[in-house]
Every structure is written in structure tokens, then in C-alpha cells.
Design an enzyme around this catalytic site. Structure first.
Site, short mmCIF file in Angstrom:
data_model
loop_
_atom_site.label_atom_id
_atom_site.label_comp_id
_atom_site.label_asym_id
_atom_site.label_seq_id
_atom_site.Cartn_x
_atom_site.Cartn_y
_atom_site.Cartn_z
N LYS A 108 0.82 -1.21 0.00
CA LYS A 108 0.00 0.00 0.00
C LYS A 108 0.86 1.26 0.00
CE LYS A 108 -4.32 -1.90 1.69
NZ LYS A 108 -5.46 -1.82 2.59
N LYS A 189 -8.44 -10.59 -8.00
CA LYS A 189 -9.40 -10.81 -6.91
C LYS A 189 -10.56 -9.82 -7.00
CE LYS A 189 -9.06 -9.40 -2.49
NZ LYS A 189 -8.88 -9.29 -1.03
N LYS A 192 -13.61 -4.99 -2.76
CA LYS A 192 -14.62 -3.94 -2.55
C LYS A 192 -14.13 -2.56 -2.95
CE LYS A 192 -14.41 -4.52 2.46
NZ LYS A 192 -13.01 -4.20 2.73
P1 ATP Z 1 -10.16 -3.85 -0.16
O1 ATP Z 1 -10.55 -3.66 -1.59
O2 ATP Z 1 -10.50 -2.67 0.74
O3 ATP Z 1 -8.76 -4.38 0.05
P2 ATP Z 1 -11.34 -6.43 -0.10
O4 ATP Z 1 -12.68 -6.57 -0.73
O5 ATP Z 1 -10.17 -6.92 -0.90
O6 ATP Z 1 -11.13 -4.96 0.37
P3 ATP Z 1 -10.63 -7.05 2.60
O7 ATP Z 1 -11.20 -5.94 3.41
O8 ATP Z 1 -9.16 -7.10 2.33
O9 ATP Z 1 -11.44 -7.20 1.23
O10 ATP Z 1 -11.00 -8.43 3.24
C1 ATP Z 1 -12.15 -8.66 3.98
C2 ATP Z 1 -12.37 -10.13 4.08
O11 ATP Z 1 -12.98 -10.62 2.88
C3 ATP Z 1 -11.09 -10.92 4.27
O12 ATP Z 1 -11.34 -11.93 5.20
C4 ATP Z 1 -10.82 -11.48 2.89
O13 ATP Z 1 -10.11 -12.69 2.92
C5 ATP Z 1 -12.21 -11.65 2.32
N1 ATP Z 1 -12.21 -11.46 0.87
C6 ATP Z 1 -12.01 -10.29 0.23
N2 ATP Z 1 -12.10 -10.46 -1.10
C7 ATP Z 1 -12.35 -11.77 -1.30
C8 ATP Z 1 -12.55 -12.58 -2.48
N3 ATP Z 1 -12.50 -12.04 -3.67
N4 ATP Z 1 -12.79 -13.88 -2.31
C9 ATP Z 1 -12.84 -14.42 -1.09
N5 ATP Z 1 -12.67 -13.74 0.05
C10 ATP Z 1 -12.43 -12.42 -0.05
#
Ligand code: ATP
Ligand code: LTN
Length: 323
Positions: A108, A189, A192
Site C-alpha cells: 500500500k 481478486k 470492494k
Molecule cells: P479492499 O478492496 O479494501 O482491500 P477487499 O474486498 O479486498 O477490500 P478485505 O477488506 O481485504 O477485502 O478483506 C475482507 C475479508 O474478505 C477478508 O477476510 C478477505 O479474505 C475476504 N475477501 C475479500 N475479497 C475476497 C474474495 N474475492 N474472495 C474471497 N474472500 C475475499
């Protein structure tokens, strides 16, 4: 058991399958604490209105997805000032070198030259979240495993220096294969904070939009429903979505759709997601402007403060922050 999500955007299908669904299962097995990591969300730039909306929305989503306020302690991190206070005492027992080795920090900070000190000390705040509650288990995605490990190291170090204070927590890492990918780029991936509109399914997207996104998911030219993540990543992703939401095995899905074209399979996947999210959205709409939500958070604030305050006083005393 304790875990939390950051209110950095509307929850995606990936977050639902990879995190929230497990929380709902764990609540039957463990004494559970689920919180909103809103102070972590400000370690990177975020607009004030957006943040406030995301926070309330995330609480409503948790409950709409089946996280039961009777079975879980639910609260906002920023409602509990002891997290930041405990975090400071932990920071003073954490090495600059170990924080410098965190891969999330390295990733980051490389993306934004004006990264903050908060992004650097993020793991100490996360350790405070965990250690304040005598947490035994921390369910997280693989990307957060390093942060749970540093929380363990800090706990062990503190216990050695000041005597028994913290339970040493263990990460609960979900099995591989549940990572949901972007529908337009199945090598990436589903996230969000992603900019991708068509590739990311949000839990509050209306069901027609969800169906459309799935219908236009990128696939391949093989033309047969197989589970082959390397050569057919788009189809493998849709199979993962289908199996995660129905409990049907991959083998059964492949067999069931052996003679189907991709259009038919996509429609089936769309139906499954739409049906699931329609129910969640109905409950969400009842909750979002209700007092019920505020009552749950007020109660959570009170209870979580009591627990964290006791740990905070104990730490102060052991460290020598006393008259
Ligand atoms: P950001 O975009 O803010 O990094 P994110 O959607 O990638 O957010 P995180 O906040 O990093 O998600 O993770 C929240 C939870 O959701 C974690 O436990 C992570 O493992 C899970 N998670 C996030 N994206 C996925 C995905 N595409 N598939 C499965 N699990 C996910
Ligand atoms: N860093 C986590 C959110 C988080 C968390 C925690 C998870 C903050 N504090 C304590 C488990 C325990 C994330 O980004 N998913």
C-alpha cells in the site's frame, strides 16, 4: 473468536463468500465478537461522507446476512477509545523493523507516496483489537495472516516482559479455493475497493444487475463446463461461486452442467446469487434506517468498553503508568 471488516466500500460477493458466511457459521461454535474496523479504514485516504455511510451500511449488512446480535458482540472500533490507547502501549513494544516487513504496508505504501504513519502502525492497532478481548481465534483471509502473527509475537513479548497479560491468538485461515475473482478479469481478486463496475458484484446490487454481470462474465473458447482454473479461469470462478452458495460439490456441478452451454450455466449461477442476495437485501432495507441498529451498536459499545477498559488498566499497571 474475534474478527472485523474495514468499511472501505460496499461488501462484494467475494467478501460474503470469503468472510461473512464463515462468521455466520462460527457464531454457532464460538463465543464471537464481530466489529467494524473503521479506524483502520482511515489509514488510507477516504472521503468523510462515504466512510460514515459505509459504516452504517456494514452493520446492517452483517445482521442482514445472519450475524445474530444475540450470539455476537457487535460494535464499532471508533466507539471504543481503549483500542487506540492499548494500541499505543503495544506500539511501544513493537519494533520498527518488524512493522517494516509487513507485506500489506509495503504494497500500500508503494501505491501512494504520501502514505501515513497510521498505515505503518496499522498492525499494532489490529493487535490491540485482538488482544484486548483475550481472543483465541481470529478468522481472516490469507492476506491478513501476517498481521495475526505479529499480534502473537507482540503478545508473547509483552507477556515475557510484564508477566501474563494476553492470550496468544491463533489465525483461522479459510481453506484455499474460496477466493472469488473479478468477473471481467478472472486473474484478479474481486475487491470492494475495485474500480471495476461490471466485474464486481456488490451485495446491494439489484438482482437484474447481478444477473447481467454474471451473464457477461468473461469465459473462454473451450465451451464446456469443466473445473480447470488454469485454462478456464472464468468458468472455474463461476463454479466456485455456485458451489460456495449451494453446498453442491464441484464434481456434481460439472456433471449437472455437462451438456449445458455457458449461457445456461451462467443463468443458473445468476439465479443462485440473486436468490441469496434478494433475501439479504429485504432484511437490509428494514434495518438501515431503524433504531434497532443503533440499539445494537449502543449495547456493543457499552460491553466492549467494559472488556477493553479492564485490559487497558491492567496494562497500564504492569507497565508502570501509575501514580
Ligand atoms: P479492499 O478492496 O479494501 O482491500 P477487499 O474486498 O479486498 O477490500 P478485505 O477488506 O481485504 O477485502 O478483506 C475482507 C475479508 O474478505 C477478508 O477476510 C478477505 O479474505 C475476504 N475477501 C475479500 N475479497 C475476497 C474474495 N474475492 N474472495 C474471497 N474472500 C475475499
Ligand atoms: N485488517 C483486517 C481488518 C481487521 C481485523 C482486526 C481482522 C482489523 N482489525 C482484528 C481481524 C481481527 C482486514 O483488512 N480484513
Amino acid at each position: 473468536m474475534l474478527t472485523g471488516l474495514q468499511p472501505t466500500g460496499t461488501i462484494t460477493l467475494g467478501n460474503y463468500i470469503g468472510a461473512i458466511k464463515q462468521m455466520v457459521e462460527y457464531q454457532e461454535k464460538y463465543k464471537s465478537i464481530i466489529f467494524i474496523a473503521d479506524m483502520h479504514a482511515i489509514t488510507v485516504p477516504i472521503d468523510s461522507e462515504t466512510l460514515a455511510n459505509n459504516i452504517r451500511q456494514l452493520v446492517a449488512i452483517y445482521i442482514a446476512c445472519g450475524i445474530d446480535p444475540e450470539k455476537n458482540l457487535i460494535f464499532l472500533q471508533s466507539d471504543n477509545e481503549f483500542h487506540a490507547n492499548i494500541s499505543w502501549m503495544l506500539e511501544c513494544n513493537t519494533y520498527f523493523g518488524e512493522l517494516s516487513r509487513m507485506t500489506q504496508f509495503k504494497d500500500k505504501s508503494a501505491k501512494n507516496q504520501n502514505f501515513t504513519a497510521g498505515l505503518f502502525t496499522y498492525p499494532a492497532l489490529m493487535a490491540a483489537d485482538i488482544l484486548a478481548y483475550d481472543t483465541h481465534y481470529v478468522p481472516v483471509g490469507i492476506d491478513q495472516k501476517q498481521h495475526v502473527e505479529i499480534a502473537r509475537d507482540i503478545a508473547i513479548r509483552f507477556n515475557k516482559k510484564y508477566g501474563d497479560t494476553f492470550v496468544v491468538p491463533e489465525p483461522l485461515i479459510r481453506e484455499a479455493g474460496t477466493k472469488i475473482m473479478d468477473l471481467q478479469d478472472p486473474t484478479k481478486k474481486m475487491s470492494k475497493s475495485s474500480e471495476s463496475q461490471k466485474g464486481v458484484i456488490r451485495i446491494l446490487d439489484d438482482v437484474n444487475t447481478i444477473r447481467k454481470k454474471i451473464n457477461s462474465a468473461v469465459t473462454d473458447s473451450v465451451g464446456k463446463v469443466n473445473y480447470d482454473p488454469e485454462n478456464q479461469p472464468g468458468i472455474a470462478n463461476l463454479i466456485n461461486i455456485y458451489t460456495s452458495l449451494t453446498g453442491v460439490s464441484k464434481e456434481e456441478v460439472v456433471e449437472q452442467f455437462a451438456d449445458a452451454n455457458y449461457g445456461t450455466f451462467k443463468k443458473a449461477v445468476g439465479d443462485v446469487v440473486a436468490e441469496k442476495f434478494e433475501k439479504i437485501q429485504a432484511r437490509y432495507n428494514e434495518l438501515i434506517n431503524s433504531d434497532e441498529l443503533d440499539k445494537i451498536l449502543d449495547e456493543g459499545m457499552k460491553k466492549s468498553r467494559e472488556i477493553a477498559k479492564a485490559k487497558y488498566e491492567m496494562m497500564k499497571n504492569k507497565i508502570g503508568l501509575r501514580r
